[in-house]
Design an enzyme around this catalytic site. Sequence first.
Site, PDB file in Angstrom:
ATOM      1  N   HIS A 189      22.629 -44.836  45.969  1.00  0.00           N
ATOM      2  CA  HIS A 189      21.377 -44.089  45.915  1.00  0.00           C
ATOM      3  C   HIS A 189      20.513 -44.473  44.714  1.00  0.00           C
ATOM      4  O   HIS A 189      19.285 -44.563  44.821  1.00  0.00           O
ATOM      5  CB  HIS A 189      21.676 -42.585  45.870  1.00  0.00           C
ATOM      6  CG  HIS A 189      20.458 -41.717  45.830  1.00  0.00           C
ATOM      7  ND1 HIS A 189      19.736 -41.392  46.970  1.00  0.00           N
ATOM      8  CD2 HIS A 189      19.811 -41.119  44.792  1.00  0.00           C
ATOM      9  CE1 HIS A 189      18.714 -40.625  46.634  1.00  0.00           C
ATOM     10  NE2 HIS A 189      18.725 -40.440  45.326  1.00  0.00           N
ATOM     11  N   CYS A 207      19.939 -36.642  50.357  1.00  0.00           N
ATOM     12  CA  CYS A 207      19.260 -37.881  50.749  1.00  0.00           C
ATOM     13  C   CYS A 207      19.664 -38.284  52.168  1.00  0.00           C
ATOM     14  O   CYS A 207      20.860 -38.455  52.450  1.00  0.00           O
ATOM     15  CB  CYS A 207      19.593 -39.002  49.773  1.00  0.00           C
ATOM     16  SG  CYS A 207      18.907 -40.613  50.266  1.00  0.00           S
ATOM     17  N   GLN A 267      10.944 -50.993  55.225  1.00  0.00           N
ATOM     18  CA  GLN A 267      10.573 -50.646  56.594  1.00  0.00           C
ATOM     19  C   GLN A 267      10.183 -51.903  57.360  1.00  0.00           C
ATOM     20  O   GLN A 267       9.876 -52.945  56.774  1.00  0.00           O
ATOM     21  CB  GLN A 267       9.414 -49.644  56.601  1.00  0.00           C
ATOM     22  CG  GLN A 267       9.740 -48.321  55.913  1.00  0.00           C
ATOM     23  CD  GLN A 267       8.605 -47.332  56.010  1.00  0.00           C
ATOM     24  OE1 GLN A 267       8.245 -46.889  57.113  1.00  0.00           O
ATOM     25  NE2 GLN A 267       8.011 -46.993  54.878  1.00  0.00           N
ATOM     26  N   HIS A 299      15.261 -48.752  50.039  1.00  0.00           N
ATOM     27  CA  HIS A 299      15.052 -49.035  51.454  1.00  0.00           C
ATOM     28  C   HIS A 299      13.694 -49.689  51.662  1.00  0.00           C
ATOM     29  O   HIS A 299      12.830 -49.675  50.792  1.00  0.00           O
ATOM     30  CB  HIS A 299      15.125 -47.747  52.285  1.00  0.00           C
ATOM     31  CG  HIS A 299      13.923 -46.867  52.150  1.00  0.00           C
ATOM     32  ND1 HIS A 299      13.642 -46.124  51.013  1.00  0.00           N
ATOM     33  CD2 HIS A 299      12.885 -46.623  53.008  1.00  0.00           C
ATOM     34  CE1 HIS A 299      12.528 -45.448  51.180  1.00  0.00           C
ATOM     35  NE2 HIS A 299      12.026 -45.735  52.367  1.00  0.00           N
ATOM     36  N   ASN A 358       8.309 -50.568  49.838  1.00  0.00           N
ATOM     37  CA  ASN A 358       7.566 -49.832  48.821  1.00  0.00           C
ATOM     38  C   ASN A 358       8.590 -49.278  47.838  1.00  0.00           C
ATOM     39  O   ASN A 358       9.570 -48.663  48.269  1.00  0.00           O
ATOM     40  CB  ASN A 358       6.797 -48.654  49.415  1.00  0.00           C
ATOM     41  CG  ASN A 358       5.780 -49.083  50.459  1.00  0.00           C
ATOM     42  OD1 ASN A 358       5.201 -50.156  50.357  1.00  0.00           O
ATOM     43  ND2 ASN A 358       5.571 -48.253  51.460  1.00  0.00           N
ATOM     44  N   HIS A 400      15.836 -43.534  47.652  1.00  0.00           N
ATOM     45  CA  HIS A 400      16.957 -44.415  47.990  1.00  0.00           C
ATOM     46  C   HIS A 400      16.428 -45.815  48.320  1.00  0.00           C
ATOM     47  O   HIS A 400      15.413 -45.951  49.012  1.00  0.00           O
ATOM     48  CB  HIS A 400      17.707 -43.842  49.196  1.00  0.00           C
ATOM     49  CG  HIS A 400      19.002 -44.525  49.490  1.00  0.00           C
ATOM     50  ND1 HIS A 400      20.226 -43.935  49.251  1.00  0.00           N
ATOM     51  CD2 HIS A 400      19.277 -45.753  49.983  1.00  0.00           C
ATOM     52  CE1 HIS A 400      21.186 -44.760  49.610  1.00  0.00           C
ATOM     53  NE2 HIS A 400      20.629 -45.888  50.047  1.00  0.00           N
ATOM     54  N   CYS A 441      21.664 -41.930  52.329  1.00  0.00           N
ATOM     55  CA  CYS A 441      23.010 -42.133  51.808  1.00  0.00           C
ATOM     56  C   CYS A 441      24.020 -42.061  52.961  1.00  0.00           C
ATOM     57  O   CYS A 441      23.731 -41.456  54.004  1.00  0.00           O
ATOM     58  CB  CYS A 441      23.344 -41.066  50.764  1.00  0.00           C
ATOM     59  SG  CYS A 441      22.512 -41.290  49.175  1.00  0.00           S
TER      60      CYS A 441
END
Length: 342
Positions: A116, A70, A171, A169, A156, A167, A73
């Site tokens: 994660h 990933c 934007q 997150h 999303n 993971h 991470c």
Amino acid sequence: MHRTVTELADGRELIYYDSAPGRDRGAKDLRPLDPVVSAPELRRDAATGDWVAIAAHRQSRTYRPAADACPLCPSREGRPSEIPAADYEVAVFENRFPSLSGAAGRCEVVCFTPEHDSGFAALTPERARLVLDAWTDRTAELSARPGTRQVYCFENRGAEIGVTLPHPHGQIYAFTTPAPRTVKHLAAAAAHRAATGRNLFEDLLAEARAAAERVVLAGEHWTAFVPYAARWPYEVHLYPHRRVADLTCLDEAERAEFPGLYLDLLRRFDRLFGLAEPTPYVSAWHQAPTAGGGELALHLELFTVRRAADKLKYLAGTESGMDAFMNDVAPETAARRLREAR
């Protein structure tokens, strides 16, 4: 909040956000990365007036890697990632595969946690507040960049949404032209002002608060409600009671209350269908453009593509072809089910 600005091996900006100073953020990115080469192009659809980003380089972006590979991470010995540090709280960096860059805008990735297999709903209120502070800081900085017309923070979640990195997150996009949905919002707000002399979004909030059957959660400074004409089966809008243009305008009382309400809302979405896996969703901050957006009120729109435990809401012929949404769940029923999902 304490921020540390550094660079990745290819020159992209990386910012660590910590709840307090004193963390060692000196780890270097030692990966042999070539400079990012991307040339997204904005093309205007003459038939609709909408701008479309052409970003063919994104076809080669990382797609659902194994957990031990990933890129979000923290870095480990023999396994470097986009985050050189061995641990972090919240981190923001320029996207290596941006939809917008250079004169076309900017795209950033926001990592909410180093865990994660976690999710935003699992954050503590303190960590959620740190994310809010990071969103606010990036809104202020990106808004000040020449050419930026609107800053869009969003998340999303879930393979059903199309997420390529599981993971936790989100934007942040810096648009050089207001997004099509914002253009519609501003046109509707202008028409409402001309007809009534009032602000559209203040009236939408007042109407929702008066119609208790559509309210999901309410605090002293925020209300979460299902809109009267919801497009998605389970869609909730979260408004501060005081109309402000963007995240930078929230006061301390509003910032302090937000994490608890938002985490409660996300956890209700996860409990809604009684499934073991998390509910897929899109969470989107709508902020006013940097110029000419005075009528638009800051608010968050949250929706899931799931309409039942075993059914997804697909955008079929009417939605995809004509942008004419057909909702399978009455907004009042959606609000009741979310209220019950304690």
